[in-house]
Design a protein around this motif. Sequence first.
Motif, PDB file in Angstrom:
ATOM      1  N   LEU A 296       0.840  -1.214   0.000  1.00  0.00           N
ATOM      2  CA  LEU A 296       0.000   0.000   0.000  1.00  0.00           C
ATOM      3  C   LEU A 296       0.866   1.251   0.000  1.00  0.00           C
ATOM      4  N   SER A 301      -1.719  -2.824  -4.464  1.00  0.00           N
ATOM      5  CA  SER A 301      -3.051  -3.261  -4.016  1.00  0.00           C
ATOM      6  C   SER A 301      -2.972  -4.605  -3.307  1.00  0.00           C
ATOM      7  N   ALA A 327      -9.321   4.705   2.286  1.00  0.00           N
ATOM      8  CA  ALA A 327      -8.602   3.997   1.214  1.00  0.00           C
ATOM      9  C   ALA A 327      -9.374   4.136  -0.096  1.00  0.00           C
ATOM     10  N   ASP A 331      -7.568  -0.160  -3.454  1.00  0.00           N
ATOM     11  CA  ASP A 331      -6.474  -0.522  -2.534  1.00  0.00           C
ATOM     12  C   ASP A 331      -6.623  -1.960  -2.047  1.00  0.00           C
TER      13      ASP A 331
END
Length: 575
Positions: A296, A301, A327, A331
């Motif tokens: 991240l 991802s 997020a 993500d």
Amino acid sequence: MSVPVTEAVNPITKNVDVASPLEIVSLLHKCDKEIFEGWNEYKSLYDEEVLATLDKIITVAASIIENAASGLIVLSGCGTSGRIAFLTARTFNAKLSELSRTPCFKYLIAGRDKALFTSQEAPEDDPVCGVEMLKEITDGKTKVLFIGITCGLSAPYVGGQLQYCMENLGVFTPVVLGFNPTHLARNNPIEKWESTFLQVINKMEEMKSSSNVFILNPVVGPEPITGSSRMKSGSATKVLLETIFTGAILSAKSGDRPWQTKSFIQSYQVVCNNLYNAKGSMEAVAQIVELAGNSLKSNGSIYYVGEGTLGIMGMIDASECPPTYGASLSDVRGFLDRGYKSFRNNDGDLSSLGLHFQISFNDMIKDILPHVKPFDVVIYITSDGNVDQRMTKCLCKKALISFAPKSSTVISTDVEVNMSLPKEALISLIGETAFQQFSMLFEEISTKWILNAITTGTHVMKGKVFQNMMVDLKVSNNKLFHRAIGIIQRFSELSLEDSKDCLLRSIYNTDNLSEEIRERPISCHIEAATPLSQVVPRALLSAILSCSVSESQRLLDKEPVIQKVISQTLSGVNQ
Ligand code: S6P
């Protein structure tokens, strides 16, 4: 004014923002154990009153299962509570079908099925819509057990439904399920409604001795990330609903249950205590946190891949990252074998709504696998160790969470977590047959605990959390509006009124707040704030530093990791 337990700060995780991945996993596990150990002087899951209430609800549920043609069990909630409602209804309808009985469970979620994947916070504030949806699905039924889940005893969507049930007790048996003592239920006025949630609960208190009205509100202690009720409260919701419906199904089948309600709850406690018993499993989960956190941080991802309910646990965990941590929808994503065919939601296939509603393995093979980056992480979740070979052909980091022994794993991964249920202990609590029938529920909750730890840990690593508080929340509903004011008040020590003004200045991007803005209804502030970013950090910095909104934005532009700006600010570096 007392803070509801579900919004209080948990001392265990006070320094989670500076903990290592292994420490994070261990701290979260400690918090999860509190679900069963209870908190302060409040009644716990094992309290006599809670157990007696559960037994009465089991009896009502069993009688509806026996008369499914005219009866219905409705589980309703917002956000995570609605998603657990969906999962539970799905599980127990399948169980009834297996037993050749008529499925009689339905779920409701504020914002309808879109909310199973993406957060729809505004409908949570709408009691009128809640009632309309309840009327729609119960039309023609003469006996309805309604369980309204709201962990904070706060959601107007559920409050409206409970009130409607109390006005129609000939048909409805209302149950409220939440994790605050009743006097800490939310008492804020709600637009389009004449009651507060506290008034609804007080009415239920008055009625519960003389009618079929139930309040199920054990206290499980504050959340590890303040206010994040997807975590402990979500797990406790799952434990209680499953305790009710396994009991009801067996009571309906044989007139009796081979276990006590208490033993069924104890079986989840045994699972929780044993979660990291296998050598190296806590370390392996921490390794996944590290891999996924690094991913991240590099704009990569995380993809969960699973079958059946374990795949759904992945999807639920993924859906909570945007509202909890701001997020992006890309993500963290979850994919499920056979997609909607296996998901079995009310509104069917929603894939035409866009990329983030495409959930099948085929979708992942087509859209994701050809483009994965080397630092993306695919996390396979499997009960028996098997993974669809088509899903393993990707050049990125891979992790496996499995309930089978390591020897049965067929793919090679960077990290592997092999969980095993404490079978002997579970059999001694609920018997061999029930263990065979329901062991999946224990795999699901174990998976939930692990996935919650992974996404919490990764976002902590990304610098999203200050101490144990997510400060960069979206101000997108009434609960979050008040939480935002509470955060500003806590760190700036301003009065409630001044903290609210600070928040409004940030929302409207002005240093001169007019009376006209102050007097607008909260829903207007929420509408203005929802599309904006960094509303709370901006307000917080200008409150602490007594500076203009634009000055605090300048500080945030210089250092995007909120946790760092705030700790630097609090320790005076920026002054
Ligand atoms: C919390 C989650 C939210 C809540 C929702 C309902 O971690 O992001 O979506 O589930 O706000 O809350 P409650 O208190 O009514 O169950």
